[in-house]
Design a protein around this motif. Structure first.
Motif, PDB file in Angstrom:
ATOM      1  N   ASN A   1       0.824  -1.209   0.000  1.00 31.59           N
ATOM      2  CA  ASN A   1       0.000   0.000   0.000  1.00 31.59           C
ATOM      3  C   ASN A   1       0.861   1.263   0.000  1.00 31.59           C
ATOM      4  O   ASN A   1       0.428   2.307  -0.466  1.00 31.59           O
TER       5      ASN A   1
ATOM      6  N   SER B   1      -7.020   0.243  -3.095  1.00 32.40           N
ATOM      7  CA  SER B   1      -6.545  -0.664  -2.050  1.00 32.40           C
ATOM      8  C   SER B   1      -7.663  -1.565  -1.537  1.00 32.40           C
ATOM      9  O   SER B   1      -7.420  -2.444  -0.706  1.00 32.40           O
TER      10      SER B   1
ATOM     11  N   LEU C   1       1.505   1.869  -3.591  1.00 27.07           N
ATOM     12  CA  LEU C   1       0.291   2.428  -4.202  1.00 27.07           C
ATOM     13  C   LEU C   1       0.155   3.903  -3.836  1.00 27.07           C
ATOM     14  O   LEU C   1      -0.129   4.738  -4.705  1.00 27.07           O
TER      15      LEU C   1
END
Length: 189
Positions: free
Chosen positions: A109, A140, A112
């Motif tokens: 994450n 996510s 991301l």
């Protein structure tokens, strides 16, 4: 350990040293870096252990773990090192290697969030928090995360629904193109 494995490990250490401008091999494990690290309690491997794992050729454990992503780059470790090992720069180099490898990461994450952050900068020339949060939550799979926080921040004027683009967007795009060209040519960023 097979010879090819040893060569690969040495090659990885050399790459990290080249990217960071600091020697992994100079560390003698005094532990001062870990003793002063404010993020140590969140890491599975404290800073000195990260260096030791690299010295032992176990870079897969380093790249697949969360420790390099929790480093705040505060440079406390680098400042405290009696052998002038720039551990903050080594951590930056390791994050770059993990990002480039796109291997398994316990903190995917983070990758991301970095991507969305840079996409926002490229599109708007500055950060657009509403778009960042919405994009992160959708991509996510955490659709309802922070749902109740948004209206509170908007009411206090801390979060804007709409965002203007930066007037210097063409200059910002030039920066992104220059970085892409440097990556293509294998130059250090």
């Amino acid at each position: 350990m097979r010879l090819s494995q040893a060569t690969m490990n040495l090659g990885f250490v050399r790459k990290v040293e080249e990217l960071s401008g600091s020697s992994v091999r100079r560390c003698f494990q005094c532990g001062k870096c870990s003793a002063g690290c404010p993020m140590r309690s969140f890491m599975e491997h404290p800073p000195n252990r990260i260096v030791r794992l690299l010295q032992l050729g176990q870079f897969e454990r380093v790249l697949s773990g969360r420790s390099i992503w929790y480093c705040a780059s505060c440079e406390t470790c680098s400042t405290r090192c009696p052998n002038k090992v720039d551990l903050a720069a080594i951590m930056d180099a390791l994050r770059k290697c993990a990002w480039d490898a796109k291997g398994p990461s316990k903190e995917s994450n983070v990758q991301l969030a970095n991507k969305l952050f840079l996409d926002n900068i490229r599109t708007y020339g500055r950060q657009y928090e509403m778009r960042l949060a919405a994009g992160f939550n959708v991509q996510s799979g955490q659709f309802l995360k922070d749902l109740m926080l948004g209206p509170k921040l908007m009411a206090k004027g801390k979060l804007k629904m709409f965002h203007d683009k930066n007037e210097n967007l063409p200059e910002i795009e030039k920066i992104f193109r220059r970085i892409a060209a440097m990556r293509k040519n294998g130059e250090a960023l």
